[in-house]
Design an enzyme around this catalytic site. Sequence first.
Site, short mmCIF file in Angstrom:
data_model
loop_
_atom_site.label_atom_id
_atom_site.label_comp_id
_atom_site.label_asym_id
_atom_site.label_seq_id
_atom_site.Cartn_x
_atom_site.Cartn_y
_atom_site.Cartn_z
N ARG A 212 0.82 -1.20 0.00
CA ARG A 212 0.00 0.00 0.00
C ARG A 212 0.86 1.26 0.00
O ARG A 212 0.54 2.24 -0.64
CB ARG A 212 -0.91 -0.04 1.23
CG ARG A 212 -1.79 1.16 1.39
CD ARG A 212 -2.67 1.01 2.62
NE ARG A 212 -3.63 -0.06 2.48
CZ ARG A 212 -4.01 -0.88 3.46
NH1 ARG A 212 -3.49 -0.78 4.65
NH2 ARG A 212 -4.90 -1.81 3.25
N TYR A 213 1.95 1.24 0.76
CA TYR A 213 2.87 2.38 0.82
C TYR A 213 4.10 2.03 -0.01
O TYR A 213 4.50 0.87 -0.07
CB TYR A 213 3.36 2.60 2.25
CG TYR A 213 2.30 2.80 3.30
CD1 TYR A 213 1.75 4.05 3.52
CD2 TYR A 213 1.88 1.74 4.10
CE1 TYR A 213 0.81 4.24 4.52
CE2 TYR A 213 0.94 1.93 5.09
CZ TYR A 213 0.40 3.18 5.30
OH TYR A 213 -0.53 3.36 6.29
N ARG B 128 7.19 0.23 2.16
CA ARG B 128 6.98 -0.92 3.05
C ARG B 128 5.79 -1.72 2.59
O ARG B 128 4.86 -1.19 1.99
CB ARG B 128 6.79 -0.46 4.49
CG ARG B 128 5.66 0.52 4.71
CD ARG B 128 5.92 1.29 6.01
NE ARG B 128 4.83 2.15 6.45
CZ ARG B 128 4.62 3.38 6.01
NH1 ARG B 128 5.39 3.88 5.05
NH2 ARG B 128 3.65 4.11 6.48
N CYS C 152 -3.35 -18.56 13.72
CA CYS C 152 -2.93 -17.84 14.92
C CYS C 152 -2.97 -18.81 16.11
O CYS C 152 -3.67 -19.80 16.07
CB CYS C 152 -3.91 -16.70 15.21
SG CYS C 152 -4.00 -15.51 13.87
N CYS D 83 -8.73 -13.81 18.20
CA CYS D 83 -9.31 -12.66 18.91
C CYS D 83 -10.69 -12.42 18.32
O CYS D 83 -10.85 -12.40 17.10
CB CYS D 83 -8.41 -11.44 18.70
SG CYS D 83 -6.67 -11.81 19.01
N CYS E 77 -10.96 -9.62 15.66
CA CYS E 77 -9.90 -9.59 14.64
C CYS E 77 -10.33 -8.88 13.36
O CYS E 77 -11.42 -9.12 12.83
CB CYS E 77 -9.51 -11.02 14.30
SG CYS E 77 -8.32 -11.10 12.94
N ARG F 284 -8.98 -9.28 10.47
CA ARG F 284 -8.93 -10.20 9.32
C ARG F 284 -9.75 -11.45 9.60
O ARG F 284 -9.47 -12.52 9.08
CB ARG F 284 -7.48 -10.61 9.03
CG ARG F 284 -6.63 -9.48 8.55
CD ARG F 284 -5.48 -9.97 7.66
NE ARG F 284 -4.70 -8.83 7.24
CZ ARG F 284 -3.60 -8.40 7.86
NH1 ARG F 284 -3.11 -9.07 8.89
NH2 ARG F 284 -2.98 -7.33 7.44
N ASP G 264 -11.09 -1.71 13.77
CA ASP G 264 -11.52 -1.74 12.36
C ASP G 264 -12.97 -2.19 12.25
O ASP G 264 -13.51 -2.79 13.17
CB ASP G 264 -10.59 -2.67 11.56
CG ASP G 264 -9.18 -2.10 11.47
OD1 ASP G 264 -9.04 -0.89 11.22
OD2 ASP G 264 -8.22 -2.88 11.65
N ASP H 277 -6.87 2.88 10.69
CA ASP H 277 -6.61 2.35 9.37
C ASP H 277 -7.85 2.73 8.54
O ASP H 277 -8.93 2.19 8.78
CB ASP H 277 -6.41 0.82 9.43
CG ASP H 277 -5.47 0.35 8.35
OD1 ASP H 277 -5.55 0.87 7.22
OD2 ASP H 277 -4.65 -0.55 8.63
N LYS I 10 -2.92 4.12 7.18
CA LYS I 10 -3.12 4.47 8.59
C LYS I 10 -2.78 5.93 8.85
O LYS I 10 -1.79 6.43 8.32
CB LYS I 10 -2.22 3.60 9.46
CG LYS I 10 -2.52 2.11 9.40
CD LYS I 10 -1.62 1.34 10.35
CE LYS I 10 -1.83 -0.16 10.26
NZ LYS I 10 -1.37 -0.73 8.98
C1 PLP Z 1 -0.22 -1.27 8.74
C2 PLP Z 1 0.38 -1.49 7.44
C3 PLP Z 1 1.75 -1.24 7.23
C4 PLP Z 1 2.66 -0.76 8.32
O1 PLP Z 1 2.28 0.52 8.68
P1 PLP Z 1 3.07 1.32 9.80
O2 PLP Z 1 2.23 2.52 9.98
O3 PLP Z 1 4.42 1.60 9.22
O4 PLP Z 1 3.15 0.46 11.00
C5 PLP Z 1 2.27 -1.44 5.97
N1 PLP Z 1 1.49 -1.86 4.96
C6 PLP Z 1 0.18 -2.10 5.12
C7 PLP Z 1 -0.60 -2.58 3.96
C8 PLP Z 1 -0.42 -1.92 6.36
O5 PLP Z 1 -1.72 -2.18 6.52
S1 SF4 Z 2 -5.97 -10.06 15.77
FE1 SF4 Z 2 -6.50 -11.62 14.22
S2 SF4 Z 2 -4.59 -12.02 13.15
FE2 SF4 Z 2 -4.04 -11.03 15.10
S3 SF4 Z 2 -3.69 -12.73 16.58
FE3 SF4 Z 2 -5.82 -12.06 16.79
S4 SF4 Z 2 -6.93 -13.48 15.44
FE4 SF4 Z 2 -4.79 -13.55 14.78
#
Ligand code: PLP
Ligand code: SF4
Length: 344
Positions: A89-90, A93, A102, A106, A109, A111, A271, A308, A315
């Site tokens: 996305r960025y 990184r 996992c 959670c 979560c 995802r 989220d 996010d 973010k």
């Molecule tokens: C959260 C995230 C990151 C890391 O973001 P930071 O703000 O640097 O911690 C990088 N790529 C994606 C797609 C993300 O969702």
């Molecule tokens: S937040 Fe989601 S991905 Fe992270 S440890 Fe919990 S269940 Fe796993």
Amino acid sequence: MKIDRRTLRSGEDFAAAGLAEAAVVDQVAERYTVAMTPLLAKLVDPADPRDPIALQFVPDLREMETAAIERSDPIGDHAFSPVKGIVHRYPDRLLLTPLLHCPVYCRFCFRRERVGGPEKALDEAELSAALDYIRAHEEVWEVVITGGDPLMLSPLRLAAMMQALDAIPHVRIVRLHSRIPVADPDRVTEEMIAALQVERATVWLAVHCNHERELSPPAIAALRALSRAGIPLLGQTVLLRGVNDKAETLEALFRALVANRVKPYYLHQLDLAAGTDHFRVPVEEGRALMRELRGRVSGVCQPTYILDIPGGHGKVPIGPAYLEDGIVMDWQGGAHDYAPDAQR
Ligand SMILES: *Cc1c(COP(=O)(O)O)cnc(C)c1O
Ligand code: SF4
């Protein structure tokens, strides 16, 4: 603290541990993956119906209700995934998700509709294609390994992946995000730590922890071993109704993290994942908590309150803001003029 029972996965397991009705767990488990490690189950206070650890991991029928604002891809990862296992996305990184399981699941979560069994992990060819993508993108300075939980990989597979990343010259930072040090610290073995130590790149580890009580003696020992190995530790916390939505709870958590060499990094606004509305704290309330923390704990203990942006826009910090229109608020709520920019 020696706990040698297996992970709770079924209604029967949760009922036997006295944590939930079997039928409730089984109903939720038809839709979302369920697991709680024996260590975390042991940390629950059975006398407290609102126990902050139980709330995070014990399935609840409210998860079956999806609020109108909630979505299946809450942070829009899908649109930014050029190859399986990469979210880019960025420019500088990206995320690498070698697996989607996992140690615990959670209940909030982000995802939750994607995480689950070991069968969802990348196979050799897919991992190699993901690594090729990173090799081909020289602007990638930092690789964030997440999942699922990357420390669920065997030390052997983890070491191979770390070595492959370390061999990519433009990758200077490898950051792993994990719940293992808290949820299943016995996995943090010498072999695991050795797998994380590479020659050239700098390795950081972000630990997901939402309540001080998650920092059990074995969790603290795991954090200590990681930090002794020279791995800088970050903390990431999700702001959760009933779990940590009080200033004193956040204060105790961030103090405990810092005391264990973990720098609080992000406090995440929850989220918009399906079936998580009962955990949601309004942003205004989150900002008020952050304002309160400013006076209570040192700067080292302060995370950034982060959102996010739904739809895949990345973010951003969401406050609180202290300086606006020439008026700055101090930590006790006092207002002061501050407009030197206006005089330039
Ligand atoms: C959260 C995230 C990151 C890391 O973001 P930071 O703000 O640097 O911690 C990088 N790529 C994606 C797609 C993300 O969702
Ligand atoms: S937040 Fe989601 S991905 Fe992270 S440890 Fe919990 S269940 Fe796993």
